[in-house]
Write a protein that holds these residues in place. Structure first.
Motif, mmCIF file in Angstrom:
data_model
loop_
_atom_site.group_PDB
_atom_site.id
_atom_site.type_symbol
_atom_site.label_atom_id
_atom_site.label_comp_id
_atom_site.label_asym_id
_atom_site.label_seq_id
_atom_site.Cartn_x
_atom_site.Cartn_y
_atom_site.Cartn_z
ATOM 1 N N ASN A 1 7.696 6.946 13.219
ATOM 2 C CA ASN A 1 8.776 7.340 13.878
ATOM 3 C C ASN A 1 9.929 7.839 13.186
ATOM 4 O OD1 ASN A 1 7.283 6.974 16.150
ATOM 5 N ND2 ASN A 1 8.311 5.118 16.849
ATOM 6 N N SER A 2 10.212 7.003 12.057
ATOM 7 C CA SER A 2 11.540 7.199 11.362
ATOM 8 C C SER A 2 11.292 7.793 9.933
ATOM 9 C CB SER A 2 12.293 5.956 11.357
ATOM 10 O OG SER A 2 11.628 4.929 10.880
ATOM 11 N N GLY A 3 10.076 7.970 9.645
ATOM 12 C CA GLY A 3 9.942 8.571 8.353
ATOM 13 C C GLY A 3 10.157 7.744 6.992
ATOM 14 N N LEU A 4 9.942 6.287 7.369
ATOM 15 C CA LEU A 4 10.315 5.240 6.496
ATOM 16 C C LEU A 4 9.266 5.324 5.536
ATOM 17 C CD1 LEU A 4 12.413 2.578 8.290
ATOM 18 C CD2 LEU A 4 13.286 4.683 6.545
ATOM 19 N N THR A 5 9.177 4.513 4.265
ATOM 20 C CA THR A 5 7.890 4.358 3.667
ATOM 21 C C THR A 5 7.783 2.718 3.088
ATOM 22 O OG1 THR A 5 6.702 4.916 1.653
ATOM 23 C CG2 THR A 5 9.007 4.808 1.430
ATOM 24 N N ILE A 6 6.479 2.583 2.863
ATOM 25 C CA ILE A 6 6.309 1.084 2.492
ATOM 26 C C ILE A 6 5.939 1.096 1.067
ATOM 27 C CG2 ILE A 6 4.979 -0.837 2.867
ATOM 28 C CD1 ILE A 6 4.259 0.057 5.443
ATOM 29 N N ILE A 7 6.844 0.149 0.217
ATOM 30 C CA ILE A 7 6.685 0.271 -1.169
ATOM 31 C C ILE A 7 6.435 -1.341 -1.636
ATOM 32 C CG2 ILE A 7 7.950 0.645 -3.309
ATOM 33 C CD1 ILE A 7 7.504 2.997 -1.829
ATOM 34 N N PRO A 8 5.432 -1.668 -2.551
ATOM 35 C CA PRO A 8 5.205 -3.120 -3.016
ATOM 36 C C PRO A 8 6.540 -3.221 -4.158
ATOM 37 C CG PRO A 8 3.501 -1.522 -3.719
ATOM 38 C CD PRO A 8 4.339 -0.822 -2.779
ATOM 39 N N ILE A 9 7.123 -4.214 -4.166
ATOM 40 C CA ILE A 9 7.939 -4.923 -5.029
ATOM 41 C C ILE A 9 7.640 -5.747 -6.194
ATOM 42 C CG2 ILE A 9 9.915 -3.650 -3.679
ATOM 43 C CD1 ILE A 9 10.604 -6.627 -3.133
ATOM 44 N N LYS A 10 6.699 -6.628 -5.620
ATOM 45 C CA LYS A 10 6.346 -7.816 -6.502
ATOM 46 C C LYS A 10 4.913 -8.345 -6.159
ATOM 47 C CE LYS A 10 8.148 -11.910 -5.924
ATOM 48 N NZ LYS A 10 9.201 -13.079 -5.991
ATOM 49 N N LEU A 11 4.280 -8.305 -7.269
ATOM 50 C CA LEU A 11 2.732 -8.992 -7.212
ATOM 51 C C LEU A 11 2.830 -10.135 -7.999
ATOM 52 C CD1 LEU A 11 -0.370 -8.431 -6.739
ATOM 53 C CD2 LEU A 11 -0.499 -7.429 -8.889
ATOM 54 N N PHE A 12 2.470 -11.374 -7.155
ATOM 55 C CA PHE A 12 2.310 -12.542 -7.801
ATOM 56 C C PHE A 12 1.018 -13.679 -7.320
ATOM 57 C CE2 PHE A 12 4.599 -13.013 -3.896
ATOM 58 C CZ PHE A 12 4.227 -14.218 -3.303
ATOM 59 N N VAL A 13 0.842 -14.532 -8.165
ATOM 60 C CA VAL A 13 -0.057 -15.535 -7.766
ATOM 61 C C VAL A 13 0.535 -16.755 -7.086
ATOM 62 C CG1 VAL A 13 -2.154 -16.657 -8.647
ATOM 63 C CG2 VAL A 13 -1.776 -14.602 -9.351
ATOM 64 N N ASN A 14 0.060 -17.309 -6.082
ATOM 65 C CA ASN A 14 0.932 -18.287 -5.390
ATOM 66 C C ASN A 14 0.438 -19.672 -5.995
ATOM 67 O OD1 ASN A 14 -1.353 -18.671 -4.093
ATOM 68 N ND2 ASN A 14 -0.498 -18.450 -1.789
ATOM 69 N N ASP A 15 0.692 -20.742 -5.696
ATOM 70 C CA ASP A 15 0.514 -21.977 -5.903
ATOM 71 C C ASP A 15 -0.832 -22.388 -5.713
ATOM 72 O OD1 ASP A 15 1.101 -22.286 -3.544
ATOM 73 O OD2 ASP A 15 2.408 -24.346 -3.525
ATOM 74 N N ARG A 16 -1.512 -21.798 -4.635
ATOM 75 C CA ARG A 16 -3.207 -21.989 -4.123
ATOM 76 C C ARG A 16 -3.955 -21.056 -4.987
ATOM 77 N NH1 ARG A 16 -3.590 -21.059 1.702
ATOM 78 N NH2 ARG A 16 -5.653 -21.190 1.142
ATOM 79 N N GLY A 17 -3.297 -20.199 -5.872
ATOM 80 C CA GLY A 17 -4.209 -19.283 -6.679
ATOM 81 C C GLY A 17 -4.552 -18.102 -6.083
ATOM 82 N N LEU A 18 -3.906 -17.684 -4.987
ATOM 83 C CA LEU A 18 -4.025 -16.123 -4.302
ATOM 84 C C LEU A 18 -3.011 -15.432 -4.812
ATOM 85 C CD1 LEU A 18 -4.623 -17.949 -0.689
ATOM 86 C CD2 LEU A 18 -6.547 -17.290 -2.337
ATOM 87 N N ALA A 19 -3.689 -14.109 -4.602
ATOM 88 C CA ALA A 19 -2.807 -13.000 -5.050
ATOM 89 C C ALA A 19 -1.842 -12.568 -3.748
ATOM 90 C CB ALA A 19 -3.388 -11.960 -5.709
ATOM 91 N N LYS A 20 -0.643 -12.414 -3.926
ATOM 92 C CA LYS A 20 0.252 -12.065 -2.858
ATOM 93 C C LYS A 20 0.979 -10.730 -3.281
ATOM 94 C CE LYS A 20 -0.679 -15.297 0.092
ATOM 95 N NZ LYS A 20 -1.417 -15.019 1.365
ATOM 96 N N LEU A 21 1.586 -9.901 -2.357
ATOM 97 C CA LEU A 21 2.247 -8.871 -2.751
ATOM 98 C C LEU A 21 3.327 -8.801 -1.635
ATOM 99 C CD1 LEU A 21 1.947 -6.124 -4.441
ATOM 100 C CD2 LEU A 21 0.877 -5.050 -2.359
ATOM 101 N N ASP A 22 4.592 -8.714 -2.291
ATOM 102 C CA ASP A 22 5.899 -8.502 -1.532
ATOM 103 C C ASP A 22 6.043 -6.957 -1.086
ATOM 104 O OD1 ASP A 22 6.597 -11.260 -1.424
ATOM 105 O OD2 ASP A 22 8.139 -11.135 -2.895
ATOM 106 N N ILE A 23 6.187 -6.573 -0.118
ATOM 107 C CA ILE A 23 6.114 -5.267 0.311
ATOM 108 C C ILE A 23 7.689 -4.861 1.038
ATOM 109 C CG2 ILE A 23 3.780 -4.762 0.134
ATOM 110 C CD1 ILE A 23 3.671 -4.630 3.282
ATOM 111 N N VAL A 24 8.157 -3.720 1.060
ATOM 112 C CA VAL A 24 9.475 -3.606 1.729
ATOM 113 C C VAL A 24 9.369 -2.211 2.511
ATOM 114 C CG1 VAL A 24 10.939 -5.044 0.274
ATOM 115 C CG2 VAL A 24 10.589 -2.330 -0.279
ATOM 116 N N LEU A 25 9.842 -2.334 3.716
ATOM 117 C CA LEU A 25 9.950 -1.052 4.351
ATOM 118 C C LEU A 25 11.446 -0.405 3.741
ATOM 119 C CD1 LEU A 25 8.762 0.469 6.871
ATOM 120 C CD2 LEU A 25 10.430 -0.699 8.130
#
Length: 154
Positions: free
Chosen positions: A100-124
């Motif tokens: 609707n508003s023409g925004l985009t989604i951008i990843p800003i941080k890729l990290f491995v959490n304390d359980r060993g899983l890869a997580k990605l912080d994304i922002v609108l």
């Protein structure tokens, strides 16, 4: 019990300069075995990556994960499209905002959490215009000069 502290954090430093952040989410990533091993070695980049919707699912595009050095012929493709894992409510909200508003989604941080899983912080995010980027540079320079002056008078 001694826990190993894993400090793998890969940032997209250019994103804050190019975009104005509106809303932040944390997403899991669906990865192959050699991909997570390469990320744990710190051999990944999210500098040129972005997210897009395909059939109601969110995917990260242009995320580079270098090939794992100790893998055999079962290695992964470095620039493949990877699925992001969010709950349905968040996916519907993000898809509505993007369409609707023409925004985009951008990843800003890729990290491995304390359980060993890869997580990605994304922002609108909303793209900045050239004059907004100039304002950002001017504000950053002014702050740096003020900090320098404060240190001189101490």
């Amino acid at each position: 019990m001694n826990k190993k502290k894993n400090t793998i954090v890969i940032l997209n430093r250019k994103a804050r300069f190019e975009y104005e952040f509106l809303d932040k989410y944390m997403a899991g990533i669906k990865l192959a075995g050699t991909e997570i091993k390469a990320i744990r070695e710190g051999k990944a980049s999210i500098a040129e990556s972005f997210c897009e919707f395909n059939n109601g699912e969110l995917f990260v595009v242009n995320m580079t994960v270098q090939e794992y050095s100790h893998a055999t012929y079962f290695n992964h493709a470095p620039k493949s499209v990877r699925k992001l894992l969010l709950n349905k409510k968040e996916l519907k909200k993000l898809e509505k905002e993007v369409k609707n508003s023409g925004l985009t989604i951008i990843p800003i941080k890729l990290f491995v959490n304390d359980r060993g899983l890869a997580k990605l912080d994304i922002v609108l995010a909303k793209g900045k215009k050239i004059h907004d980027k100039r304002d950002t540079i001017r504000d950053r320079d002014n702050k740096r000069n003020l900090d320098r002056i404060k240190k001189e008078y101490k």
